[in-house]
Design an enzyme around this catalytic site. Structure first.
Site, PDB file in Angstrom:
ATOM      1  N   SER A 135      49.023  57.713   9.524  1.00 54.74           N
ATOM      2  CA  SER A 135      47.875  58.248   8.816  1.00 54.74           C
ATOM      3  C   SER A 135      47.681  59.679   9.301  1.00 54.74           C
ATOM      4  O   SER A 135      47.519  59.908  10.501  1.00 54.74           O
ATOM      5  CB  SER A 135      46.665  57.377   9.168  1.00 54.74           C
ATOM      6  OG  SER A 135      45.488  57.952   8.667  1.00 54.74           O
ATOM      7  N   LYS A 161      50.457  58.323   4.945  1.00 52.72           N
ATOM      8  CA  LYS A 161      49.138  58.290   4.314  1.00 52.72           C
ATOM      9  C   LYS A 161      48.419  59.596   4.628  1.00 52.72           C
ATOM     10  O   LYS A 161      48.400  60.036   5.772  1.00 52.72           O
ATOM     11  CB  LYS A 161      48.361  57.099   4.876  1.00 52.72           C
ATOM     12  CG  LYS A 161      46.883  57.094   4.584  1.00 52.72           C
ATOM     13  CD  LYS A 161      46.283  55.758   4.941  1.00 52.72           C
ATOM     14  CE  LYS A 161      45.121  55.914   5.894  1.00 52.72           C
ATOM     15  NZ  LYS A 161      44.549  54.616   6.278  1.00 52.72           N
ATOM     16  N   LYS A 163      44.863  61.696   4.553  1.00 54.23           N
ATOM     17  CA  LYS A 163      43.415  61.655   4.379  1.00 54.23           C
ATOM     18  C   LYS A 163      43.045  62.752   3.377  1.00 54.23           C
ATOM     19  O   LYS A 163      43.592  63.865   3.461  1.00 54.23           O
ATOM     20  CB  LYS A 163      42.709  61.905   5.720  1.00 54.23           C
ATOM     21  CG  LYS A 163      42.914  60.793   6.747  1.00 54.23           C
ATOM     22  CD  LYS A 163      42.054  59.577   6.415  1.00 54.23           C
ATOM     23  CE  LYS A 163      42.099  58.562   7.559  1.00 54.23           C
ATOM     24  NZ  LYS A 163      41.278  57.365   7.254  1.00 54.23           N
ATOM     25  N   ASP A 188      43.888  58.354   1.449  1.00 49.93           N
ATOM     26  CA  ASP A 188      42.684  57.632   1.885  1.00 49.93           C
ATOM     27  C   ASP A 188      41.497  58.579   1.811  1.00 49.93           C
ATOM     28  O   ASP A 188      41.488  59.623   2.467  1.00 49.93           O
ATOM     29  CB  ASP A 188      42.875  57.137   3.327  1.00 49.93           C
ATOM     30  CG  ASP A 188      41.704  56.301   3.815  1.00 49.93           C
ATOM     31  OD1 ASP A 188      40.755  56.070   3.031  1.00 49.93           O
ATOM     32  OD2 ASP A 188      41.738  55.871   4.992  1.00 49.93           O
ATOM     33  N   GLU A 213      43.140  54.768  -1.185  1.00 43.63           N
ATOM     34  CA  GLU A 213      42.328  53.879  -0.367  1.00 43.63           C
ATOM     35  C   GLU A 213      40.862  54.295  -0.411  1.00 43.63           C
ATOM     36  O   GLU A 213      40.537  55.475  -0.247  1.00 43.63           O
ATOM     37  CB  GLU A 213      42.867  53.976   1.071  1.00 43.63           C
ATOM     38  CG  GLU A 213      42.372  52.918   2.001  1.00 43.63           C
ATOM     39  CD  GLU A 213      42.994  53.102   3.386  1.00 43.63           C
ATOM     40  OE1 GLU A 213      44.096  53.693   3.500  1.00 43.63           O
ATOM     41  OE2 GLU A 213      42.362  52.658   4.359  1.00 43.63           O
ATOM     42  N   ASP A 238      39.156  49.275   1.890  1.00 40.82           N
ATOM     43  CA  ASP A 238      39.089  49.233   3.349  1.00 40.82           C
ATOM     44  C   ASP A 238      37.629  48.934   3.721  1.00 40.82           C
ATOM     45  O   ASP A 238      37.253  47.774   3.913  1.00 40.82           O
ATOM     46  CB  ASP A 238      39.568  50.605   3.897  1.00 40.82           C
ATOM     47  CG  ASP A 238      39.358  50.819   5.384  1.00 40.82           C
ATOM     48  OD1 ASP A 238      38.679  50.002   6.029  1.00 40.82           O
ATOM     49  OD2 ASP A 238      39.874  51.821   5.927  1.00 40.82           O
ATOM     50  N   LYS A 262      41.318  45.449   8.816  1.00 44.75           N
ATOM     51  CA  LYS A 262      41.088  45.960  10.170  1.00 44.75           C
ATOM     52  C   LYS A 262      40.419  44.857  10.963  1.00 44.75           C
ATOM     53  O   LYS A 262      39.392  44.316  10.537  1.00 44.75           O
ATOM     54  CB  LYS A 262      40.200  47.204  10.141  1.00 44.75           C
ATOM     55  CG  LYS A 262      40.937  48.442   9.648  1.00 44.75           C
ATOM     56  CD  LYS A 262      40.063  49.667   9.633  1.00 44.75           C
ATOM     57  CE  LYS A 262      40.869  50.857   9.106  1.00 44.75           C
ATOM     58  NZ  LYS A 262      39.979  51.952   8.666  1.00 44.75           N
ATOM     59  N   GLY A 290      44.104  51.414  10.991  1.00 47.05           N
ATOM     60  CA  GLY A 290      43.902  51.829  12.386  1.00 47.05           C
ATOM     61  C   GLY A 290      42.544  52.475  12.598  1.00 47.05           C
ATOM     62  O   GLY A 290      41.926  52.973  11.656  1.00 47.05           O
TER      63      GLY A 290
HETATM   64 MG   LIG Z   1      40.847  53.738   5.390  1.00 42.94          MG
END
Ligand SMILES: [Mg+2]
Length: 376
Positions: A135, A161, A163, A188, A213, A238, A262, A290
């Protein structure tokens, strides 16, 4: 298992580099570790709260309060038949899943050691190797992001991934996709958009992303169903999914096609197992997210990721990506083809480096039954 000793401690750890998401920048982590002894066996769990109530309503401080004032006093001296009894014991405490998970997961570590099996096997894991992705936080410009992606791919990671947030989305994704047309790429948003942004989010469809996400509100499954019907890219939830019922609801409403699990967010290994079961029954891929964990949280994530519902690479990556020095031995390493091997020894399968933990500790509080000696 008779609970003889509970130790709560806060450690301070500095990430090797700042991590930026749509809700802010983190570098100094305040992590609460839970150490529990039962029948002379010690287990460890990690509380995966953020320092601020930005990811969910919990914080380092609220977790401390809930364990110190409610969970530890009610648990100490009690007998549990198994770690899976813990959720029922704490049913009277609403929410605070991350606080509960820290304690429950320590009990699972104990039970696995008592039974002489690796934790992942006790949970019902079947995967001997888990697939790893990374990520990547928001960066100043697309060029530096492309460079970072290249580095991570060289290390073998199987999924990248990014952000994103409004203003830091299309250009970054376009730059990475142009340079790497075939990689498994996802984004995400950590709830940074609104349903009115659907036309803008639709522009992501051209980049052949594995998923977007949590684009919308952290507490709203229904809006995601409305958005999913307007975009091609699969939505992964998420923040919205706190338990197996939420997962079933989201899938039934068409709010997502993928689920991020998670351990902390769903309250520990017992519920995580149920969430992945729902996903499996509905053929919805799941993967492990994570929370900038230390080694203890990381190895719990490895154990969970061996369950058969975890069919996509997770955010579990090598210790050295986050920390100059992790608190477990050995540190978590990733193979050149982007996998982590499930450990062979009983319990977590990694040793907690107590001297390192002691050095990082800024406060602690303990509960013990009389006449029990405290681990040194
Ligand atoms: Mg997330």
């Amino acid at each position: 298992m008779k609970i003889e000793f509970i130790n709560l401690r806060e450690i301070k750890m500095r990430l090797r580099s700042p991590f930026e998401t749509s809700f802010g920048v983190t570098q100094d982590r305040r992590i609460v570790l839970v150490e529990v002894s039962a029948d002379g066996v010690t287990g460890w769990g990690e509380i995966t709260t953020d320092e601020t109530p930005s990811y969910n309503p919990e914080t380092t401080q609220t977790a401390w309060h809930i364990i110190s004032d409610f969970i530890a006093p009610s648990l100490i001296g009690n007998n549990l038949a198994a770690a899976s009894d813990f959720p029922e014991r704490t049913e009277g405490i609403r929410g605070h899943h991350m606080a509960k998970a820290g304690v429950e997961n320590a009990l699972w570590d104990i039970e696995a050691q008592q039974r002489g099996v690796p934790l992942w096997k006790l949970l019902g894991g079947t995967l001997e190797q888990i697939a790893c992705g990374v990520s990547l936080g928001i960066r100043e410009n697309p060029q530096s992001l492309v460079k970072k992606v290249e580095e991570e791919l060289k290390s073998g990671y199987q999924r990248i991934k990014l952000k994103i947030k409004p203003g830091k989305d299309l250009a970054s994704v376009a730059a990475v996709r142009k340079q790497f047309p075939d990689i498994r790429l996802s984004v995400d948003a950590n709830s940074a958009y609104r349903l009115e942004d659907a036309p803008h989010l639709k522009e992501l469809d051209e980049f052949n992303l594995l998923m977007i996400e949590q684009p919308l509100y952290w507490d709203d499954i229904h809006s995601h169903a409305k958005l999913q019907s307007q975009i091609k890219t699969a939505i992964c939830l998420d923040e919205c999914i706190h338990n197996a019922r939420h997962a079933a609801t989201a899938i039934e409403l068409g709010a997502c096609r993928i689920i991020n699990i998670k351990l902390g967010r769903v309250g520990g290994h017992s519920e995580a197992r149920r969430v992945q079961d729902v996903c499996r029954q509905q053929s919805v891929p799941a993967w492990c997210g994570g929370m900038l964990e230390s080694g203890i949280g990381r190895v719990h994530n490895i154990a969970m990721s061996t369950l058969p519902g975890f069919t996509l690479p997770g955010d579990v990556s090598a210790s050295h990506r986050y920390w100059d020095e992790d608190i477990i031995d050995p540190e978590v390493t990733v193979s050149p083809n982007g996998t982590i091997a499930a450990p062979k020894s009983p319990g977590l399968g990694y040793t907690v480096r107590r001297s390192a933990v002691n050095k990082l500790t800024v406060r602690q509080e303990s509960w013990k039954v009389d006449a029990v000696s405290v681990p040194a």
